[in-house]
Design an enzyme around this catalytic site. Sequence first.
Site, PDB file in Angstrom:
ATOM      1  N   GLU A  86     -23.778  64.473  -2.792  1.00 46.98           N
ATOM      2  CA  GLU A  86     -23.712  63.491  -3.875  1.00 46.98           C
ATOM      3  C   GLU A  86     -23.916  64.151  -5.238  1.00 46.98           C
ATOM      4  O   GLU A  86     -23.231  63.812  -6.212  1.00 46.98           O
ATOM      5  CB  GLU A  86     -24.762  62.403  -3.662  1.00 46.98           C
ATOM      6  CG  GLU A  86     -24.432  61.425  -2.559  1.00 46.98           C
ATOM      7  CD  GLU A  86     -23.208  60.581  -2.873  1.00 46.98           C
ATOM      8  OE1 GLU A  86     -23.039  60.182  -4.040  1.00 46.98           O
ATOM      9  OE2 GLU A  86     -22.416  60.329  -1.945  1.00 46.98           O
TER      10      GLU A  86
ATOM     11  N   CYS B 197      -6.958  53.540  -5.903  1.00 52.21           N
ATOM     12  CA  CYS B 197      -7.220  52.953  -7.222  1.00 52.21           C
ATOM     13  C   CYS B 197      -7.563  54.068  -8.215  1.00 52.21           C
ATOM     14  O   CYS B 197      -8.650  54.100  -8.793  1.00 52.21           O
ATOM     15  CB  CYS B 197      -8.343  51.928  -7.117  1.00 52.21           C
ATOM     16  SG  CYS B 197      -8.537  50.881  -8.580  1.00 52.21           S
TER      17      CYS B 197
ATOM     18  N   CYS C 170      -1.134  50.344  -6.312  1.00 50.13           N
ATOM     19  CA  CYS C 170      -1.536  48.957  -6.072  1.00 50.13           C
ATOM     20  C   CYS C 170      -0.827  48.354  -4.856  1.00 50.13           C
ATOM     21  O   CYS C 170      -1.383  47.477  -4.176  1.00 50.13           O
ATOM     22  CB  CYS C 170      -1.272  48.108  -7.306  1.00 50.13           C
ATOM     23  SG  CYS C 170      -2.229  48.632  -8.752  1.00 50.13           S
TER      24      CYS C 170
ATOM     25  N   CYS D 297      -2.925  48.968  -1.855  1.00 46.77           N
ATOM     26  CA  CYS D 297      -4.338  48.622  -1.969  1.00 46.77           C
ATOM     27  C   CYS D 297      -4.671  47.379  -1.151  1.00 46.77           C
ATOM     28  O   CYS D 297      -4.012  46.335  -1.297  1.00 46.77           O
ATOM     29  CB  CYS D 297      -4.703  48.384  -3.434  1.00 46.77           C
ATOM     30  SG  CYS D 297      -6.447  47.961  -3.664  1.00 46.77           S
TER      31      CYS D 297
ATOM     32  N   CYS E 205      -7.122  41.155  -6.878  1.00 43.84           N
ATOM     33  CA  CYS E 205      -7.409  41.973  -8.063  1.00 43.84           C
ATOM     34  C   CYS E 205      -6.866  41.316  -9.321  1.00 43.84           C
ATOM     35  O   CYS E 205      -5.652  41.115  -9.472  1.00 43.84           O
ATOM     36  CB  CYS E 205      -6.795  43.362  -7.888  1.00 43.84           C
ATOM     37  SG  CYS E 205      -7.063  44.453  -9.306  1.00 43.84           S
TER      38      CYS E 205
END
Length: 354
Positions: A36, A191, A198, A201, A207
């Site tokens: 991370e 994205c 899109c 997605c 959205c």
Amino acid sequence: MSDRFAGKLLAWYDQHGRHDLPWHFDRNAYRVWVSEIMLQQTQVATVIPYFQAFMERFPDVQALASAPVDDVLGHWSGLGYYARARNLQKAAITIVEDFGGEFPDNPEELETLTGIGRSTAAAIVAQAYGKRAAILDGNVKRVLARYHAIAGWPGQTAVLNQLWEHAEEHTPEERPRDYTQAIMDLGAMVCTRTRPDCESCPLSNGCQAYARGETRLYPGSKPKKEKPEKATWMIIVEDEDGRILLERRPPSGIWGGLWSLPELDPALGADELQEACEQHLGMSCSEPELISGFRHTFSHYHLHIQPARLALTQPSKIADADQHRWFHRDEALVLGLPAPIRTLLTQPEQAALL
């Protein structure tokens, strides 16, 4: 699953998500944490070889806590944002000394550790312990800003607060580990910032930005600010044994704690470098040989670097110490060196292309 957003996302993840990243194997809080921190402002493809080498050298938190800082920075060299590496080791020491070498399993305690913020703490809890915790890294901000058409730059408090509300709203009780990976993957793979796919997605039906044909507007951009221009001389001083003089940077600030080349006032002319070396470093040197200068861009300014190569003409008064030290090139290259300095020491003709 009560939240359709999470359900659709998890169904997509099961088919299309990334299930084989190195930190997914032998998963524990230490490996998740290191990944991370490395992934902050750095692409996955760049991080993978660094993560693997880091794990080989520092396989657990005890190994990281007890390692020489130069070794830690050396394994970070090239990743940039070196405060991450220093903070990583500081937190490792705290975990060993104050937590018996065991990572806390709740975000509140994790956030007390150096370099761990709210989203990183949540990612560790979700990924390592499988507990529900909402994350909000750059990819997640982009997904949520578009899905809910949240206007404004996420660095603004009001915008950030809205994004956190939605992050909490959508994070499910079931499969939080997969969900957090899924929403990061969606932002990284579908994205995307410039050319979102899109049509592929799983969230496009709900959205708001997609419905309006305005995905390019979300999230809002950071207000532009001209970066100041700075300059410096960087000198490559070589002694009769072929060793190079390096200078340790201050612990904070740009390249903090790394070894770099000595710098001199940019206002000096090339014909003044010999005298400056005598005055500031106590060294007698030959006339300088100039190397092509180049500009290196940091997050908040541009630095014009003019390198010069000089040879030591008399024994140096500088003995090896914490701030200055003589290294053979092969010794220097295993240290924590800023990327442009590493290039200057190995391929000076390439540095001008940086």
